[in-house]
Design a protein around this motif. Structure first.
Motif, short mmCIF file in Angstrom:
data_model
loop_
_atom_site.label_atom_id
_atom_site.label_comp_id
_atom_site.label_asym_id
_atom_site.label_seq_id
_atom_site.Cartn_x
_atom_site.Cartn_y
_atom_site.Cartn_z
N ASP A 157 0.83 -1.25 -0.16
CA ASP A 157 -0.01 0.08 -0.04
C ASP A 157 0.82 1.18 -0.03
O ASP A 157 1.86 1.19 0.64
CB ASP A 157 -0.75 0.06 1.20
N ALA A 158 0.54 2.18 -0.73
CA ALA A 158 0.86 3.70 -0.75
C ALA A 158 0.40 4.47 -1.78
O ALA A 158 -0.12 4.04 -2.77
CB ALA A 158 2.58 3.45 -1.05
N LEU A 159 0.47 5.70 -1.51
CA LEU A 159 -0.03 6.75 -2.42
C LEU A 159 1.33 7.48 -3.17
O LEU A 159 1.15 8.40 -3.86
CB LEU A 159 -0.99 7.60 -1.90
N GLY A 213 -6.06 1.06 0.97
CA GLY A 213 -4.51 1.08 0.29
C GLY A 213 -3.86 2.47 0.66
O GLY A 213 -2.99 2.77 0.17
N ASP A 214 -4.24 2.85 1.93
CA ASP A 214 -3.55 3.86 2.31
C ASP A 214 -2.20 3.60 2.65
O ASP A 214 -1.97 2.51 3.40
CB ASP A 214 -4.26 4.51 3.71
N GLY A 481 -6.11 -1.82 -8.70
CA GLY A 481 -5.71 -1.20 -7.57
C GLY A 481 -5.95 0.61 -7.70
O GLY A 481 -6.49 0.78 -8.88
N LYS A 482 -5.70 1.08 -6.97
CA LYS A 482 -6.27 2.54 -6.92
C LYS A 482 -4.77 3.25 -7.03
O LYS A 482 -3.84 3.17 -6.58
CB LYS A 482 -6.55 3.08 -5.31
N ARG A 497 2.21 2.79 -10.77
CA ARG A 497 2.09 1.92 -9.66
C ARG A 497 0.64 2.41 -9.07
O ARG A 497 0.25 3.38 -9.33
CB ARG A 497 3.05 2.14 -8.44
N SER A 498 -0.07 1.24 -8.33
CA SER A 498 -1.04 1.52 -7.63
C SER A 498 -1.04 1.15 -6.18
O SER A 498 0.23 1.00 -5.67
CB SER A 498 -2.25 0.56 -8.30
#
Length: 597
Positions: A157-159, A213-214, A481-482, A497-498
């Motif tokens: 997970d990451a933004l 996904g935070d 994914g986001k 990436r997502s």
């Protein structure tokens, strides 16, 4: 960085008048290999004298049966071929010789210098120029040939986005260590996607708001053999790019009294020269520059509270500056000292996350939560700079966190808050030209004459930058994914990436025919003509020809600054570039062709 392929450069005809006469030319062939070419014959030399520098049995005068060089009525001609391999560019030279004064009498061929500029790394958030614009050429015919997947790997997970440098792709991710989340800086092999190292940096506890996904929001910055990372809780780390080993680190909260804002830090460290810039959010010293070598403080100052927006570096109105988008508005400072150059007050509510955008001497900014957008003209008055508002759209043209790109008078970006659309905005007026739904909380870049959109669902969309209407060119599903981040472009590859995976796509265009010097011809009047084309004799098109420039220097020892662009622009004639110029009083001239990517 990938090495350029072998570049073959050759001359079919290199001619010089020996005695001012014009005579028939008979071609010959002579390999230059490691030996320099023969010098041109001296004025008045015997026609039967061997050419200096020729191997035994070659270069004899008239009446010789040598197959290498023939001197016929005062004109010497030969054909040569040179193959040069360097990394990351292929280079070769040719040289013009003149006699004393301005009387032009000869040519000497050595390898012709052709530079194909290498594709660039993507070392920071939104690229090396902090503007989301790539100068690379990528393939855009996705409907005929889809982007080729080089690798795809699962990712935590990451933004965070990718930064690319030295054959590595750097990002951040949230991973569990025991039962606690931690932020990691991760390095992947840019060619294979294999994880090279992962260095834990900070706690990974987040306020609600980002949903599934935070993870870390900030993107690493790579500079040479080091990587610089700013965590969600304002811990700054400098890591060794090859191993992830910590070189130095600073806790901006504990050491300087910084405070973490709601939804934590999302700004990425900005590197300019020897300094790393950030807002540490410490009272009366919020703007901060650290020396990248050891993390020591170069300067601090001002009391402008931080936002999630990454600062940008640019030269505006002729003055280099770093521009922060703080809760007070835009704050421009001198990079070396932190002295304030100009300000533009702009309202704040809840969160500001999009970076400022530079449009020549205009600076644009935008924020969500009802704030809208604005643009200011920066003008220089003596030593001072001033900002005057051009337009303001309260509550409209809101960029939530995706920063627009600027192209030829218009901004293209993702606008809105709960209902988001891709829009085109007139940079001169702030008037919306068109909008298109379906992008979500996506992002944009500009490359190869197209707006490149990454939707929040992982679709890549190529859009023509047309202010009259939305014109979609191609679309491709890249990841699941986001995607609340921005892609990276490096060496003809797109890194996406997502919150769950990452992919590397090959978008490099087909290899172009190698450039070749076809002829260098001297005339009686002291002028000369250069013909430059392709090795396979296929015609140069106008698009490629427009990317080729010719330069000259009289002394290679002067380095890059000694090259001067020839005043005469090359003319595309029958698929070749032709340039005519006058001779020089210099004893010798070197010429260079540079082809932009």
């Amino acid at each position: 960085m990938k090495a350029s392929p072998l570049l073959n450069v050759s001359a079919d005809d290199v001619r010089w008048p020996r005695d001012g006469s014009r005579g028939a030319v008979k071609a010959c062939s002579r390999s230059l290999s490691k030996n320099p070419p023969p010098a041109p014959p001296r004025r008045g030399a015997s026609s039967s004298a061997p050419v200096a520098g020729s191997p035994p049995g070659r270069g004899e005068g008239v009446g010789s049966e040598s197959p290498c060089a023939r001197e016929v009525r005062g004109v010497l001609s030969w054909e040569s071929r040179v193959t040069v391999l360097t990394s990351p560019r292929a280079e070769s030279f040719f040289q013009q010789r003149t006699s004393s004064g301005k009387s032009f009498f000869g040519w000497l061929l050595v390898p012709f210098f052709v530079t194909v500029l290498s594709a660039a790394d993507w070392p920071q958030y939104r690229g090396s120029n902090h503007d989301g614009i790539s100068t690379e050429t990528i393939r855009v015919n996705w409907s005929k040939e889809s982007p080729r997947q080089i690798w795809k790997v699962p990712l935590d997970d990451a933004l965070s986005s990718f930064a690319i440098g030295g054959g590595r792709a750097f990002t951040q991710a949230r991973r569990l260590v025991g039962n606690r989340g931690q932020e990691f800086c991760i390095a992947l092999n840019a060619d294979t996607g294999k994880e090279l190292w992962a260095t834990p940096l900070d706690s990974a506890d987040y306020d609600s708001g980002a949903g599934f996904g935070d993870g870390p929001r900030s993107t690493p910055s790579v500079d040479g053999d080091r990587v610089y990372v700013l965590t969600s809780y304002l811990r700054m780390a400098c890591l060794e790019a090859a191993s992830g080993r910590t070189i130095w680190k600073r806790d901006l909260v504990a050491e300087y009294g910084g405070s973490v804002i709601t939804w934590q830090n999302a700004a990425s460290p900005l590197i300019v020269g020897d300094l790393v810039f950030m807002n540490c959010n410490a009272a009366r010293q919020r703007l901060l520059a650290l020396r990248k070598q050891d993390g020591s403080v170069a300067w601090t100052g001002q009391d402008d509270q931080m936002t999630q927006a990454t600062p940008v570096a640019a030269t505006v109105a002729g003055v280099p500056q770093v521009i922060f988008f703080a809760q007070s508005g835009l704050v421009s400072v001198a990079p070396e000292t932190g002295a304030v150059l100009w300000r533009y007050p702009f309202p704040y509510s809840v969160s500001t996350a999009a970076s400022p955008v530079i449009a020549n001497d205009v600076v644009y900014c935008s924020a969500a939560y009802g704030m809208g957008a604005g643009a200011v003209q920066i003008r220089r008055n003596g030593e001072a700079l001033g900002a005057s508002q051009i337009w303001r759209t309260p509550g409209a043209n809101m960029n939530h966190w995706a920063t627009p790109v600027y192209h030829e008078g218009y901004f293209y970006g993702v606008y809105g808050q709960s209902l988001l659309t891709l829009r085109c905005i007139d940079a001169a007026t702030g008037i919306e030209k068109w909008k298109q739904s379906g992008v979500g909380y996506g992002s944009v870049l500009f490359v190869a004459g197209h707006v490149l959109v990454l939707t929040d669902q992982g679709d890549l969309v190529l859009v023509k930058p047309d202010p009259t209407a939305y014109r979609e060119v191609s679309r491709f599903k890249a990841v699941n994914g986001k995607c609340w981040n921005v892609p990276a472009i490096s060496n003809g590859r797109l890194y996406v990436r997502s919150t769950s995976e990452a992919v590397c796509l090959d978008l490099s265009p087909p290899s172009l025919p190698k450039l070749r010097l076809h002829s260098i011809i001297a005339s009686d009047g002291g002028s000369f003509q250069i013909l430059l084309g392709t090795e396979d004799r296929s015609p140069l098109d106008s698009d490629r020809a427009a990317k080729i420039s010719l330069f000259s220097t009289s002394d290679l020892a002067t380095g890059p600054t000694g090259w001067v662009k020839l005043r005469s622009d090359p003319v595309l004639t029958n698929g070749q570039l032709r340039l005519e110029a006058q001779g020089s009083a210099e004893p010798q001239l070197f010429f260079k062709a540079i082809e932009q990517p």
